[in-house]
Design a protein around this motif. Structure first.
Motif, PDB file in Angstrom:
ATOM      1  N   THR A 173       0.817  -1.215   0.000  1.00 60.66           N
ATOM      2  CA  THR A 173       0.000   0.000   0.000  1.00 60.66           C
ATOM      3  C   THR A 173       0.850   1.265   0.000  1.00 60.66           C
ATOM      4  O   THR A 173       0.384   2.328  -0.406  1.00 60.66           O
ATOM      5  N   HIS A 174       2.096   1.171   0.483  1.00 61.19           N
ATOM      6  CA  HIS A 174       2.931   2.355   0.635  1.00 61.19           C
ATOM      7  C   HIS A 174       4.400   2.028   0.363  1.00 61.19           C
ATOM      8  O   HIS A 174       4.823   0.876   0.454  1.00 61.19           O
ATOM      9  N   ARG A 175       5.129   3.091   0.068  1.00 57.32           N
ATOM     10  CA  ARG A 175       6.590   3.038   0.044  1.00 57.32           C
ATOM     11  C   ARG A 175       7.099   3.807   1.263  1.00 57.32           C
ATOM     12  O   ARG A 175       6.525   4.832   1.649  1.00 57.32           O
ATOM     13  N   ILE A 176       8.173   3.327   1.876  1.00 54.56           N
ATOM     14  CA  ILE A 176       8.793   4.061   2.976  1.00 54.56           C
ATOM     15  C   ILE A 176       9.731   5.120   2.413  1.00 54.56           C
ATOM     16  O   ILE A 176      10.533   4.848   1.514  1.00 54.56           O
ATOM     17  N   PHE A 177       9.600   6.342   2.933  1.00 54.15           N
ATOM     18  CA  PHE A 177      10.458   7.460   2.556  1.00 54.15           C
ATOM     19  C   PHE A 177      11.289   7.863   3.766  1.00 54.15           C
ATOM     20  O   PHE A 177      10.802   7.844   4.903  1.00 54.15           O
TER      21      PHE A 177
END
Length: 220
Positions: free
Chosen positions: A109-113
């Motif tokens: 659902t997401h990418r880590i930044f």
């Protein structure tokens, strides 16, 4: 303000949260009366930050949450700090939503930044290769006089629980090797953003309003 003294006042067995509130009023009164010059920072998460103390890996801030201040969020709300946090609600009610983050073998659902803060209030938002699933939990509400803690690396989102303004006294201690992280879109690019500053007059008015709310002279 003394970090150790405030921490003792807020931890279990401490003398009283009222001690921490009193020290906060003293520090803000110095700003309101011109004894100390301080400029509020427009934080990318949508609140105003008064940086009261920086002592190596430790810091003390007062966070002001109020839609009327025009500090609109400029980054993803779900984030994790590189420092452990102890926050005391001075007025209003604050909601913390824990976010469960798990490795995504399918359907992330997401990418880590990674958020890299540099001089001049410039933040670099850098995408990592890590794709995850992020799921919000149940909000924990803290009201006036209550204290909550967050560990370094704990993903969460913080906001006011009501339409009314809120403020918190925040003690932070950096953890060696930690990183500031946020959850963003899967295809989100790298970018930079700059934390704006209020001028001295604006900051003084903000602080005077906060003091009246802490004292209960105007509605929070």
């Amino acid at each position: 303000m003394d970090y150790d003294e405030l921490e003792r006042a807020l931890v279990d067995g401490g003398r009283s949260p009222a001690d921490a509130r009193g020290h906060t009023v003293d520090a803000l009164t110095d700003v309101a009366t011109g004894v100390r010059v301080l400029r509020a920072v427009r934080h990318p998460l949508g609140f105003l930050c008064l940086p009261v103390l920086r002592d190596g890996p430790r810091g003390i801030c007062v966070h002001l949450f109020d839609p009327g201040y025009g500090a609109e969020p400029d980054t993803a709300a779900w984030h994790a700090h590189s420092w452990e946090l102890r926050s005391h609600v001075l007025y209003g009610r604050v909601a913390n939503v824990p976010v469960r983050v798990s490795a995504a073998t399918a359907r992330p659902t997401h990418r880590i930044f990674e958020v890299r803060s540099g001089p001049g209030g410039v933040d670099e938002i850098v995408p990592t290769t890590e794709l995850v699933r992020g799921e919000p939990g149940r909000a924990h509400i803290s009201g006036r006089g209550e204290t909550y803690t967050l560990t370094a690396g704990e993903f969460h989102a913080t906001s006011v629980a009501d339409p009314a303004p809120a403020a918190t006294l925040v003690l932070g201690r950096s953890v060696p090797g930690g990183a500031d992280l946020s959850l963003g879109p899967l295809d989100g690019p790298a970018r930079t953003m700059t934390r704006g500053l209020c001028d001295e007059k604006q900051t003084t008015e903000l602080v005077r309003t906060a003091l009246r709310r802490i004292d209960g002279r105007i509605s929070a």
